[in-house]
Write an enzyme that holds these catalytic residues in place. Structure first.
Site, mmCIF file in Angstrom:
data_model
loop_
_atom_site.group_PDB
_atom_site.id
_atom_site.type_symbol
_atom_site.label_atom_id
_atom_site.label_comp_id
_atom_site.label_asym_id
_atom_site.label_seq_id
_atom_site.Cartn_x
_atom_site.Cartn_y
_atom_site.Cartn_z
ATOM 1 N N HIS A 44 0.902 -1.173 0.184
ATOM 2 C CA HIS A 44 -0.282 0.162 0.072
ATOM 3 C C HIS A 44 0.793 0.750 -0.269
ATOM 4 O O HIS A 44 2.520 0.560 0.216
ATOM 5 C CB HIS A 44 -0.504 -0.258 1.247
ATOM 6 C CG HIS A 44 -1.760 -1.112 1.130
ATOM 7 N ND1 HIS A 44 -2.830 -1.495 1.805
ATOM 8 C CD2 HIS A 44 -2.148 -2.309 0.594
ATOM 9 C CE1 HIS A 44 -3.940 -1.924 2.055
ATOM 10 N NE2 HIS A 44 -3.488 -2.793 0.642
ATOM 11 N N GLU A 46 1.026 4.402 1.831
ATOM 12 C CA GLU A 46 1.832 4.545 3.076
ATOM 13 C C GLU A 46 2.971 3.055 3.321
ATOM 14 O O GLU A 46 4.299 4.106 3.743
ATOM 15 C CB GLU A 46 1.141 3.791 4.027
ATOM 16 C CG GLU A 46 0.075 5.431 4.094
ATOM 17 C CD GLU A 46 -1.633 4.234 3.578
ATOM 18 O OE1 GLU A 46 -2.966 4.637 4.018
ATOM 19 O OE2 GLU A 46 -1.260 3.180 2.617
ATOM 20 N N CYS A 69 -5.194 1.870 5.757
ATOM 21 C CA CYS A 69 -6.446 0.764 6.815
ATOM 22 C C CYS A 69 -5.786 0.508 8.327
ATOM 23 O O CYS A 69 -4.450 0.587 8.181
ATOM 24 C CB CYS A 69 -6.025 -0.455 5.622
ATOM 25 S SG CYS A 69 -4.399 -1.465 5.508
ATOM 26 N N THR A 190 -27.761 -5.536 -28.524
ATOM 27 C CA THR A 190 -26.241 -4.908 -28.932
ATOM 28 C C THR A 190 -25.023 -6.069 -29.581
ATOM 29 O O THR A 190 -24.439 -6.181 -30.419
ATOM 30 C CB THR A 190 -25.868 -3.967 -27.914
ATOM 31 O OG1 THR A 190 -26.525 -3.263 -27.918
ATOM 32 C CG2 THR A 190 -24.214 -3.517 -28.370
ATOM 33 N N LEU A 198 -15.319 -5.468 -27.202
ATOM 34 C CA LEU A 198 -15.416 -5.479 -25.419
ATOM 35 C C LEU A 198 -14.001 -5.467 -25.043
ATOM 36 O O LEU A 198 -13.898 -5.408 -23.815
ATOM 37 C CB LEU A 198 -16.515 -5.585 -24.926
ATOM 38 C CG LEU A 198 -17.806 -5.619 -25.283
ATOM 39 C CD1 LEU A 198 -18.705 -6.571 -24.385
ATOM 40 C CD2 LEU A 198 -18.231 -4.648 -25.386
ATOM 41 N N ARG A 201 -7.959 -1.663 -26.105
ATOM 42 C CA ARG A 201 -7.199 -2.065 -27.718
ATOM 43 C C ARG A 201 -5.748 -0.738 -27.779
ATOM 44 O O ARG A 201 -6.473 0.465 -28.058
ATOM 45 C CB ARG A 201 -7.497 -2.246 -28.629
ATOM 46 C CG ARG A 201 -8.468 -3.523 -28.808
ATOM 47 C CD ARG A 201 -8.853 -3.973 -30.026
ATOM 48 N NE ARG A 201 -9.845 -5.458 -29.927
ATOM 49 C CZ ARG A 201 -8.782 -6.561 -30.332
ATOM 50 N NH1 ARG A 201 -7.419 -6.647 -29.980
ATOM 51 N NH2 ARG A 201 -9.500 -7.826 -30.342
ATOM 52 N N GLU A 288 -22.607 0.631 -22.192
ATOM 53 C CA GLU A 288 -22.058 0.390 -23.534
ATOM 54 C C GLU A 288 -23.667 1.303 -24.195
ATOM 55 O O GLU A 288 -23.720 1.147 -25.994
ATOM 56 C CB GLU A 288 -21.071 -0.065 -24.082
ATOM 57 C CG GLU A 288 -19.877 0.902 -23.538
ATOM 58 C CD GLU A 288 -18.546 0.194 -24.156
ATOM 59 O OE1 GLU A 288 -18.925 -0.417 -25.526
ATOM 60 O OE2 GLU A 288 -17.045 1.200 -24.184
ATOM 61 N N VAL A 293 -31.968 -1.125 -22.451
ATOM 62 C CA VAL A 293 -30.118 -1.107 -21.245
ATOM 63 C C VAL A 293 -30.077 0.181 -20.847
ATOM 64 O O VAL A 293 -30.606 0.578 -19.697
ATOM 65 C CB VAL A 293 -29.437 -1.983 -21.976
ATOM 66 C CG1 VAL A 293 -28.164 -1.683 -20.583
ATOM 67 C CG2 VAL A 293 -29.611 -3.197 -22.426
ATOM 68 N N SER A 296 -33.181 0.904 -18.462
ATOM 69 C CA SER A 296 -33.526 -0.197 -17.735
ATOM 70 C C SER A 296 -32.639 0.036 -16.118
ATOM 71 O O SER A 296 -33.074 0.607 -15.023
ATOM 72 C CB SER A 296 -32.832 -1.357 -18.191
ATOM 73 O OG SER A 296 -33.345 -1.488 -18.762
#
Length: 366
Positions: A44, A46, A69, A190, A198, A201, A288, A293, A296
């Site tokens: 982490h 710190e 934490c 889609t 998806l 790149r 996307e 969708v 929704s």
């Protein structure tokens, strides 16, 4: 604190589901060490700074954008490491929303005699880690709804053709968001019509990581020969309504994980989908398409940010609308937006907005 925030951003795309954190150690008005959370499972921020500081950490002041934490996870508790290093003061921007922390790190430091100050640059710190804080606070990922449409609000022509409505510049800018999220989500229609990869790149170079690829299946979804299943760069997760049946086995043989959830009108409920993604550690999802969708998520109040690309093009009434569904009966019942930003991207217009009432009041940065 500005330096701690800048360091934290370097971990973007590499530390999820953990938050992005930076740390700066100052002693006698001089920076003695700094660090940030580089990769999930690694040191982490710190601890990284403490390793670089060595004995110079004793008596130093820590600046960090998130509460250290106080629990054992992939790494030991940072608050205990700070206590053992003998820091004198800790300046913390924001409290951690993780139920395992929630002030525990600050209490541990105070009990050890460390002077703790909370709240410096808090809004900027919360903006930086909004996906993480959303998942911890609401049990679901941050939802970014992205769309590209014609001036008259169409994402495809009368025959369903969608390539290309927006410009190369807009598509490049829109795709850059895939590098910043944990998951990309589309509807089954889609996935069937566009046959997308998806994936992230980057001009032939391997991406830093690939987001989870998510498809909400109704009556139609991706076929076993879809490009999703022939690109091994990212996992594919398909949500279907309970009782999906034989199609489930076909898609699983193609390489997808299929999860059946309660829903309506042959599509899994988006609230159930987000809850499941949250349990999987997904902190941000880029929605996307398509129009059904999008509706929704919007009608359930589950969109946190919208990124819209508008092309100076008119398609006409036979085209596919950017937002589908039954809509609202009158304008007064529509979904109001706030915090709008407009920007020219090549020949197109980029619109950023948030549904009214969404908090915290800040803007995502590209």
């Amino acid at each position: 604190m500005d330096r701690a925030l800048a360091l934290a951003r370097r971990g973007q795309g590499a530390v999820a589901p953990n938050p992005m954190v930076g740390a700066v150690l100052v002693r006698h008005n001089r920076v003695v060490a700094e660090g940030y959370h580089r990769i999930y499972g690694g040191d982490h921020a710190e601890v990284s700074a403490l390793r670089r500081a060595g004995t110079a950490a004793r008596g130093a002041t820590l600046y960090t954008n998130l509460e250290p934490c106080a629990h054992q996870g992939k790494t030991p508790p940072c608050a205990m490491a700070l206590r053992e290093a003998g820091i004198r003061r800790a300046v913390v921007a924001a409290r951690d929303a993780d139920p395992r922390v929630q002030g525990g790190g600050l209490r541990l430091l105070r009990r050890a005699g460390v002077q703790v100050e909370l709240g410096l640059k808090e809004q900027a710190a919360r903006a930086l880690n909004e996906p993480y804080l959303t998942r911890m606070g609401q049990g679901r990922p941050l939802v970014i709804l992205k769309a590209g449409a014609s001036l008259d609000g169409r994402i495809a022509g009368r025959g369903g053709h969608s390539r290309w409505i927006t410009s190369v510049e807009s598509r490049r800018r829109g795709r850059a968001w895939r590098e910043r999220v944990d998951a990309i989500l589309v509807g089954g229609r889609t996935a069937l019509a566009d046959d997308p990869f998806l994936t992230v790149r980057k001009s032939g170079r391997p991406a830093r990581r690939q987001p989870l690829r998510v498809v909400l299946v109704g009556r139609k979804g991706p076929k076993p020969g879809a490009r999703l299943f022939h690109d091994a760069t990212g996992a594919v997760l398909i949500y279907a309504i309970t009782g999906f049946g034989e199609q489930r086995r076909v898609l699983e043989r193609a390489g997808a994980e299929v999860v059946e959830l309660p829903g309506e009108k042959h599509r899994p409920g988006v609230s159930h989908v987000l809850a499941d993604l949250g349990r999987r550690g997904v902190a941000s999802v880029l929605v996307e398409g398509g129009g059904e969708v999008a509706w929704s998520f919007l009608r359930k109040g589950l969109v946190d940010h919208l990124i819209w690309y508008i092309s100076p093009l008119i398609i006409g009434g036979g085209g596919v609308p950017v937002v589908g569904g039954p809509g609202v009966p009158r304008p007064a019942a529509g979904i109001p937006l706030q915090d709008l930003r407009l920007k020219r991207i090549g020949p197109d217009l980029e619109i950023w907005a948030r549904p009214a009432g969404k908090l915290p009041p800040h803007r995502l940065e590209p």
